[in-house]
Scaffold this active site. Sequence first.
Site, short mmCIF file in Angstrom:
data_model
loop_
_atom_site.label_atom_id
_atom_site.label_comp_id
_atom_site.label_asym_id
_atom_site.label_seq_id
_atom_site.Cartn_x
_atom_site.Cartn_y
_atom_site.Cartn_z
N SER A 73 0.83 -1.21 0.00
CA SER A 73 0.00 0.00 0.00
C SER A 73 0.86 1.25 0.00
O SER A 73 1.98 1.27 0.50
CB SER A 73 -0.91 0.01 1.23
N1 SAH Z 1 -1.30 -4.72 3.91
C1 SAH Z 1 -0.44 -4.67 2.74
C2 SAH Z 1 -1.23 -4.51 1.47
C3 SAH Z 1 -1.64 -5.80 0.92
S1 SAH Z 1 -2.46 -5.75 -0.64
C4 SAH Z 1 0.56 -3.55 2.90
O1 SAH Z 1 0.78 -3.10 3.99
O2 SAH Z 1 1.16 -3.13 1.93
C5 SAH Z 1 -3.90 -6.67 -0.21
C6 SAH Z 1 -3.69 -8.09 0.24
O3 SAH Z 1 -4.96 -8.65 0.49
C7 SAH Z 1 -3.01 -9.01 -0.78
O4 SAH Z 1 -1.89 -9.60 -0.21
C8 SAH Z 1 -4.09 -10.05 -1.11
O5 SAH Z 1 -3.59 -11.34 -1.34
C9 SAH Z 1 -4.93 -10.02 0.15
N2 SAH Z 1 -6.30 -10.49 -0.02
C10 SAH Z 1 -7.15 -10.28 -1.05
N3 SAH Z 1 -8.32 -10.90 -0.83
C11 SAH Z 1 -8.20 -11.56 0.36
C12 SAH Z 1 -9.06 -12.40 1.13
N4 SAH Z 1 -10.30 -12.70 0.74
N5 SAH Z 1 -8.60 -12.88 2.30
C13 SAH Z 1 -7.36 -12.59 2.74
N6 SAH Z 1 -6.50 -11.80 2.07
C14 SAH Z 1 -6.91 -11.29 0.88
#
Ligand code: SAH
Length: 222
Positions: A73
């Site tokens: 993010s």
């Molecule tokens: N928190 C991270 C951003 C992650 S991007 C940061 O600090 O940069 C979003 C994440 O959500 C991805 O890794 C994706 O695999 C996960 N994601 C998407 N759908 C999901 C679901 N249904 N359950 C769990 N994780 C999920």
Amino acid sequence: MIDTRSASKRGIGMTSARTRDRLVRRLKDNGIRSSAVLEQIRNVPRHLFVDEALASRAYEDTALPIGHGQTISQPWVVARMTEALLDGFEGQRVLEIGTGCGYQTAVLAPLVKEIFTVERIPELLRKTKQRLRDLDIYNVRFRLGDGWQGWPKYGPYDGIIVAAAADELPQKLLEQLAPNGRLIMPVGPPGRQRLIMVKRLPEHFEEVSLGAVSFVPLVKGM
Ligand code: SAH
């Protein structure tokens, strides 16, 4: 003797204090007020959460690819979500959906008692567990699973933070919110997402919009 492990932990040689200060100033200029959050943005070595080839861009205020079609993010978004979660926060336990590379987790971890984090991609989760351990972050429990289901076992949670967008608020997450707890998540279709804060009040849920954002989708199921 130089301890290369702790040197790389602190980001020495990779990024200067000046680069990080510039990011913090930018977030301040863009409305981030919490000094605890800004301090965390300064402290967390974001270059260790992305591929080495992208490390030189780690302190820009942008999302970057982390593989598997996912992104780390944007720092402003992480700061805004953390600030919104902690504003007036009296609780201790936070559920995080979408662990990804663990950057949001690392920013939040020292500011709360315990984080329960759920990710659906095994490879990301495995690497992130190791990464957070290397950074001496221990108050995090990890679960491979579908974030739509939350993590009932350790609920209810004082705060829930979701790093992926859905068209609707997941019912199971609302159910796992403690009284006076708050959930922060992006809601809406691509191009029209808003960051929403939902508070659980005695009789109803109160919703506030925190502005336009852009997230990867919260995928249905595993
Ligand atoms: N928190 C991270 C951003 C992650 S991007 C940061 O600090 O940069 C979003 C994440 O959500 C991805 O890794 C994706 O695999 C996960 N994601 C998407 N759908 C999901 C679901 N249904 N359950 C769990 N994780 C999920």
